[in-house]
Design a protein around this motif. Structure first.
Motif, PDB file in Angstrom:
ATOM      1  N   UNK A   1       0.678  -1.188  -0.004  1.00 43.73           N
ATOM      2  CA  UNK A   1       0.011   0.016   0.080  1.00 43.73           C
ATOM      3  C   UNK A   1       0.968   1.284   0.105  1.00 43.73           C
ATOM      4  N   UNK A   2       1.870   1.031   0.681  1.00 43.85           N
ATOM      5  CA  UNK A   2       2.796   2.337   0.628  1.00 43.85           C
ATOM      6  C   UNK A   2       3.470   2.699  -0.490  1.00 43.85           C
ATOM      7  N   UNK A   3       4.004   1.642  -1.313  1.00 41.74           N
ATOM      8  CA  UNK A   3       4.155   1.779  -2.683  1.00 41.74           C
ATOM      9  C   UNK A   3       3.187   2.266  -3.643  1.00 41.74           C
ATOM     10  N   UNK A   4       1.893   1.677  -3.696  1.00 33.60           N
ATOM     11  CA  UNK A   4       0.875   2.391  -4.303  1.00 33.60           C
ATOM     12  C   UNK A   4       0.703   3.672  -3.971  1.00 33.60           C
ATOM     13  N   UNK A   5       0.680   4.162  -2.799  1.00 32.58           N
ATOM     14  CA  UNK A   5       0.583   5.414  -2.327  1.00 32.58           C
ATOM     15  C   UNK A   5       1.627   6.343  -2.929  1.00 32.58           C
TER      16      UNK A   5
ATOM     17  N   UNK B   1       0.917   7.027  -6.443  1.00 38.23           N
ATOM     18  CA  UNK B   1      -0.079   7.969  -6.622  1.00 38.23           C
ATOM     19  C   UNK B   1       0.415   9.424  -6.358  1.00 38.23           C
ATOM     20  N   UNK B   2       1.366   9.495  -5.401  1.00 39.46           N
ATOM     21  CA  UNK B   2       1.678  10.986  -4.995  1.00 39.46           C
ATOM     22  C   UNK B   2       2.589  11.378  -6.221  1.00 39.46           C
ATOM     23  N   UNK B   3       3.640  10.550  -6.973  1.00 42.94           N
ATOM     24  CA  UNK B   3       4.543  10.970  -7.911  1.00 42.94           C
ATOM     25  C   UNK B   3       3.417  11.316  -9.134  1.00 42.94           C
ATOM     26  N   UNK B   4       2.459  10.620  -9.431  1.00 45.68           N
ATOM     27  CA  UNK B   4       1.588  11.132 -10.448  1.00 45.68           C
ATOM     28  C   UNK B   4       0.863  12.359 -10.335  1.00 45.68           C
ATOM     29  N   UNK B   5       0.455  12.504  -9.216  1.00 50.21           N
ATOM     30  CA  UNK B   5      -0.209  13.704  -8.660  1.00 50.21           C
ATOM     31  C   UNK B   5       1.012  15.133  -8.766  1.00 50.21           C
ATOM     32  N   UNK B   6       1.982  14.826  -8.417  1.00 49.59           N
ATOM     33  CA  UNK B   6       3.134  15.794  -8.494  1.00 49.59           C
ATOM     34  C   UNK B   6       3.484  16.080 -10.194  1.00 49.59           C
ATOM     35  N   UNK B   7       3.564  15.126 -10.800  1.00 46.01           N
ATOM     36  CA  UNK B   7       3.659  15.237 -12.283  1.00 46.01           C
ATOM     37  C   UNK B   7       2.740  15.966 -12.784  1.00 46.01           C
ATOM     38  N   UNK B   8       1.440  15.772 -12.640  1.00 47.02           N
ATOM     39  CA  UNK B   8       0.312  16.328 -13.105  1.00 47.02           C
ATOM     40  C   UNK B   8       0.122  17.851 -12.787  1.00 47.02           C
ATOM     41  N   UNK B   9       0.608  18.175 -11.490  1.00 43.33           N
ATOM     42  CA  UNK B   9       0.497  19.458 -10.972  1.00 43.33           C
ATOM     43  C   UNK B   9       1.754  20.337 -11.514  1.00 43.33           C
TER      44      UNK B   9
END
Length: 151
Positions: free
Chosen positions: A111-115, A118-126
């Motif tokens: 779950x930590x790896x998945x999280x 997700x954080x990396x994807x959100x940062x790239x989108x931002x």
């Protein structure tokens, strides 16, 4: 004439003999210490650095506490006492708890790896959004300046 404040039909039950066994403080304390060492310390030890060494130390402390209190606990309970001072079913429960704890840790790591993904994807989108926003702002300011220069 009865007053409304009085209790009507008061019944008194006779005193009966004690139904719960009397346990002295030492027996209860020894049982509680054994349970804490058996269940709680193993969980705490897994989160500490050097978990195998700590786990071995906790297991040895648990066997010392169990052997020191096995005579009292054997007299207080009707369960058979095994070589480590704990009942055979308690040893099985300990292994089940350990395997369940390992499964929970593995699932937590997934779950930590998945999280993190997700954080990396959100940062790239931002970052992409900020870049487009800055480009659009520069274009708008340039167009506005050109219009103001024409007037």
């Amino acid at each position: 004439m009865e007053n409304g404040n009085r209790l009507g039909g008061l019944s008194i039950t006779p005193t009966v003999a004690r139904q719960t066994p009397r346990n002295d403080f030492g027996t209860v304390l020894a049982h509680t210490a054994r349970e804490v060492v058996r269940s709680g310390a193993g969980v705490v030890a897994s989160f500490a650095p050097g978990a195998p060494a700590v786990s071995a130390a906790v297991a040895s402390v648990g066997s010392v506490v169990a052997s020191a209190t096995s005579a009292r606990s054997a007299a207080a309970t009707s369960l058979p006492v095994g070589p480590g001072g704990a009942s055979p079913s308690a040893q099985g429960e300990q292994w089940e708890l350990l395997s369940a704890q390992r499964e929970m840790q593995a699932e937590g790591a997934k779950m930590n790896l998945a999280y993190m993904g997700l954080q990396n994807e959100m940062q790239a989108e931002s970052r992409a959004h900020n870049a487009l926003s800055n480009i659009m702002k520069v274009r708008h300011d340039s167009a506005k300046a050109a219009i103001n220069n024409i007037r």
